[in-house]
Design a protein around this motif. Structure first.
Motif, mmCIF file in Angstrom:
data_model
loop_
_atom_site.group_PDB
_atom_site.id
_atom_site.type_symbol
_atom_site.label_atom_id
_atom_site.label_comp_id
_atom_site.label_asym_id
_atom_site.label_seq_id
_atom_site.Cartn_x
_atom_site.Cartn_y
_atom_site.Cartn_z
ATOM 1 N N ILE A 1 86.276 76.886 21.036
ATOM 2 C CA ILE A 1 86.007 75.612 21.341
ATOM 3 C C ILE A 1 86.980 74.512 21.580
ATOM 4 O O ILE A 1 87.295 73.882 21.991
ATOM 5 C CB ILE A 1 84.547 75.721 21.808
ATOM 6 C CG1 ILE A 1 84.145 76.306 22.421
ATOM 7 C CG2 ILE A 1 84.110 73.868 22.619
ATOM 8 C CD1 ILE A 1 82.002 76.236 21.789
ATOM 9 N N TYR B 1 84.597 71.777 31.989
ATOM 10 C CA TYR B 1 84.281 72.651 30.970
ATOM 11 C C TYR B 1 84.027 74.880 31.763
ATOM 12 O O TYR B 1 84.467 75.178 32.039
ATOM 13 C CB TYR B 1 84.248 72.630 29.838
ATOM 14 C CG TYR B 1 84.125 74.306 27.986
ATOM 15 C CD1 TYR B 1 85.892 74.053 27.771
ATOM 16 C CD2 TYR B 1 83.362 75.288 28.275
ATOM 17 C CE1 TYR B 1 85.650 75.377 27.327
ATOM 18 C CE2 TYR B 1 83.598 76.660 27.449
ATOM 19 C CZ TYR B 1 85.291 76.326 26.741
ATOM 20 O OH TYR B 1 85.381 77.845 26.140
ATOM 21 N N ALA B 2 82.975 74.468 31.436
ATOM 22 C CA ALA B 2 82.054 75.175 32.421
ATOM 23 C C ALA B 2 82.477 75.339 34.192
ATOM 24 O O ALA B 2 82.235 76.766 34.111
ATOM 25 C CB ALA B 2 80.375 74.769 32.493
ATOM 26 N N THR C 1 81.850 66.175 22.680
ATOM 27 C CA THR C 1 81.841 67.072 23.697
ATOM 28 C C THR C 1 81.446 68.239 22.805
ATOM 29 O O THR C 1 81.412 69.153 23.423
ATOM 30 C CB THR C 1 82.954 66.721 24.568
ATOM 31 O OG1 THR C 1 82.684 65.934 24.870
ATOM 32 C CG2 THR C 1 82.886 68.332 25.823
ATOM 33 N N ILE D 1 76.673 78.008 29.525
ATOM 34 C CA ILE D 1 77.919 78.838 29.523
ATOM 35 C C ILE D 1 77.943 79.708 29.397
ATOM 36 O O ILE D 1 77.599 79.809 28.450
ATOM 37 C CB ILE D 1 79.007 77.642 28.847
ATOM 38 C CG1 ILE D 1 78.425 76.037 29.771
ATOM 39 C CG2 ILE D 1 80.162 77.936 28.849
ATOM 40 C CD1 ILE D 1 79.716 75.351 28.770
ATOM 41 N N ILE E 1 79.325 71.307 23.816
ATOM 42 C CA ILE E 1 79.190 72.916 24.838
ATOM 43 C C ILE E 1 79.009 73.973 23.711
ATOM 44 O O ILE E 1 79.094 74.866 24.226
ATOM 45 C CB ILE E 1 81.166 73.379 24.652
ATOM 46 C CG1 ILE E 1 81.897 71.775 25.991
ATOM 47 C CG2 ILE E 1 81.269 73.948 25.251
ATOM 48 C CD1 ILE E 1 83.129 71.800 25.804
ATOM 49 N N GLU E 2 79.481 73.852 22.329
ATOM 50 C CA GLU E 2 78.487 74.924 21.677
ATOM 51 C C GLU E 2 77.042 75.567 21.680
ATOM 52 O O GLU E 2 76.856 76.352 22.325
ATOM 53 C CB GLU E 2 78.859 74.384 20.132
ATOM 54 C CG GLU E 2 80.198 74.899 19.580
ATOM 55 C CD GLU E 2 80.068 74.501 18.117
ATOM 56 O OE1 GLU E 2 79.242 75.116 17.562
ATOM 57 O OE2 GLU E 2 80.341 73.606 18.223
ATOM 58 N N VAL F 1 81.291 68.708 29.410
ATOM 59 C CA VAL F 1 80.797 70.288 29.592
ATOM 60 C C VAL F 1 81.039 70.695 30.895
ATOM 61 O O VAL F 1 81.094 71.809 30.655
ATOM 62 C CB VAL F 1 79.098 69.827 28.913
ATOM 63 C CG1 VAL F 1 78.666 71.130 29.134
ATOM 64 C CG2 VAL F 1 78.688 69.527 27.592
ATOM 65 N N ASN F 2 80.707 69.560 31.900
ATOM 66 C CA ASN F 2 81.414 70.434 33.540
ATOM 67 C C ASN F 2 82.196 70.655 33.665
ATOM 68 O O ASN F 2 82.645 71.158 34.048
ATOM 69 C CB ASN F 2 80.522 70.001 34.415
ATOM 70 C CG ASN F 2 78.834 70.007 34.051
ATOM 71 O OD1 ASN F 2 78.424 70.618 33.148
ATOM 72 N ND2 ASN F 2 77.654 68.106 34.918
#
Length: 523
Positions: free
Chosen positions: A12, A292-293, A306, A319, A310-311, A289-290
């Motif tokens: 990440i 990346y998703a 962030t 995700i 994300i993790e 986060v979104n």
């Protein structure tokens, strides 16, 4: 780098591009090594930006890059804005013309050189990625962002030049990043403030904005930057009654860019502190986060927290791990394209860049009207010159000093005035009659919207009301000012807001060179 050996945290982190700020990172983490051990980010950003001038010189930037690189376990992407040469980001290097000069020249060889000399200078201090070229088209002349950053408004004319710029970058050590997907230049709004919209239909988009990005992909561009711009014709993901920007749209990143267009390179977000991105959720971290998703492989200037968010989203299944693997594989593939270059600053590169800048200034400058054949000037008749700087900005007005010096070098007595308002003066005063040449200079950077000049445009009235037979009007920036304020002017030149263009403009007035550019937009 071996993808299978990286931890989830490391994978990440490889998707993050942070601003290189050694003082901040040392203060917060104790050392650059500690920072990169805790957060092994994929890339750093150095130098100035399109909207902020360069502050650090090339020697200092080279030191900063070396410090981060020496303390990183993994190869680092080192990115900078190279839209108009790396000198726009790093002091001491060459400031080229904006892309519109390339468009005006129509010269594919010169387009390649534009990319090549930027790459040579950048790579010499360790920069290996540029957030350029701009792939946007000037479809809406009132757009606040594209302006002279764009190659023009005609994809058929722009695409051959775009391909050559990409080649020039990537064959000489600089990974290119096309921007701003799905295409700026349509809306009148500014994505730095609010989400803007590419309102083209599917057919129109494929023939215009889409054609530019498809051409970049076919030219094997390394990365594409997604903007805070919606494209309703391709979106089904309305949120609160509005279509989100590409940075928050799976339809546009995963469906259109990676799917329909088949882009296998790296998708990078535009800066995540921009208004068009941060206003969608109360918490910016949720937006990060979104994105990346939704398919963004690298995040530009994210919050470090962030990464943990994300993790957590991956562990909770929000995700899928496939998204992580796709992102890191694209980052690793991008890094595998970094070319080894001869280290150290090479003055020969700067000489080449300066030669290219001069040629661009000549071939990109457009003599739009010369009805009275005033250009070239009859030098022996030009004894006294008045320069009128039209701008609301002090620093831009100061550029008239450079123009004045060029005239003085040719024997003219020069006076400078700002926003000359003869509208309020007697038509028959000696204020105009006392000059052999009057030059009205619209001084604006590439992305300055026209309407900000309204309070200063009494000068436009003067330019068209007094002594037109000895008046030259020049826009150092937008060619649209011709139509906006000076359509009946007998003598009008469009050049660009950079030192080399200003010097070349005076040379062209005196017949020392010939302007050969043609406007790459419909005026």
């Amino acid at each position: 780098m071996n993808q299978t050996e990286l931890s989830l945290h490391e994978k990440i982190c490889q998707s993050m591009i942070v601003q290189a700020n050694p003082d901040k990172h040392k203060k917060q983490f104790g050392s650059i090594k500690n920072f990169l051990s805790e957060y092994p980010v994929g890339g750093i950003f150095v130098g100035g930006e399109v909207i902020r001038e360069a502050k650090d010189d090339r020697e200092r930037i080279m030191e900063i890059i070396s410090e981060y690189r020496e303390n990183s376990r993994y190869p680092l992407l080192v990115a900078a804005d190279g839209e108009n040469g790396i000198g726009g980001a790093v002091k001491g290097f060459t400031v080229l013309t904006p892309e519109m000069a390339v468009g005006a020249s129509g010269d594919e060889r010169l387009a390649y050189e534009f990319g090549r000399v930027c790459a040579l200078e950048a790579a010499s201090i360790g920069i290996n990625q540029t957030f350029a070229p701009v792939c946007d088209l000037n479809i809406n002349r009132l757009n606040l962002i594209t302006g002279t950053r764009s190659l023009g408004d005609d994809p058929d004319r722009a695409i051959p030049l775009l391909r050559q710029i990409i080649r020039g970058f990537q064959e000489n050590g600089l990974l290119a990043t096309g921007k701003h997907f799905p295409g700026d230049g349509i809306d009148y709004r500014n994505q730095h403030i609010v989400t803007s919209c590419n309102s083209l239909s599917r057919e129109e988009w494929l023939n215009k904005s889409g054609a530019m990005f498809r051409a970049a992909i076919e030219a094997d561009i390394a990365s594409i930057m997604v903007g805070h711009i919606s494209l309703p014709a391709y979106q089904t993901d309305a949120f609160k009654g509005h279509y989100p920007p590409a940075t928050l749209s799976k339809d546009l990143i995963t469906g259109l860019l990676k799917g329909e267009l088949g882009f296998r390179g790296t998708v990078i977000t535009d800066a995540l502190d921009m208004g068009g991105f941060v206003r969608w959720y109360d918490d910016r971290d949720v937006s990060e986060v979104n994105t990346y998703a939704c398919g963004s492989d690298m995040l530009l200037w994210p919050h470090l927290r962030t990464i943990a968010a994300i993790e957590e989203a991956v562990r909770q299944g929000r995700i899928p791990m496939e998204r992580v693997e796709d992102a890191v594989s694209r980052v690793i593939r991008l890094k595998s394209r970094i070319k080894p270059v001869k280290p150290g600053i090479h003055e020969e590169y700067t000489r080449l860049a300066e030669e290219t800048a001069k040629e661009l200034a000549v071939k990109g400058t457009c003599l739009i009207n010369n009805e009275l054949n005033l250009i070239p000037l009859k030098k022996d008749r030009i004894k006294k010159v008045r320069l009128v700087g039209i701008t609301p900005d002090d620093s831009r007005f100061a550029k008239t000093a450079l123009l004045a010096e060029e005239f003085r070098r040719r024997g003219a007595d020069v006076s400078i005035v700002r926003n000359w308002d003869n509208y309020l003066k007697d038509f028959h005063t000696e204020v105009d009659r006392d000059y052999d040449l009057i030059v009205y200079c619209m001084l604006n950077p590439h992305n300055m919207p026209t309407h900000l000049f309204l309070k200063d445009n009494v000068s436009a009235h003067s330019a068209l009301s007094f002594d037109r037979d000895k008046t030259v009007i020049v826009s150092f920036g937008s060619p649209y000012f011709y139509k906006d304020f000076f359509e009946t002017a007998e003598t009008f030149v469009n050049s660009y807001y950079c030192d080399i263009c200003m010097k070349t403009f005076v040379e062209g007035l005196y017949g020392e060179c010939e302007f050969t550019g043609t406007p790459p937009v419909v005026l």
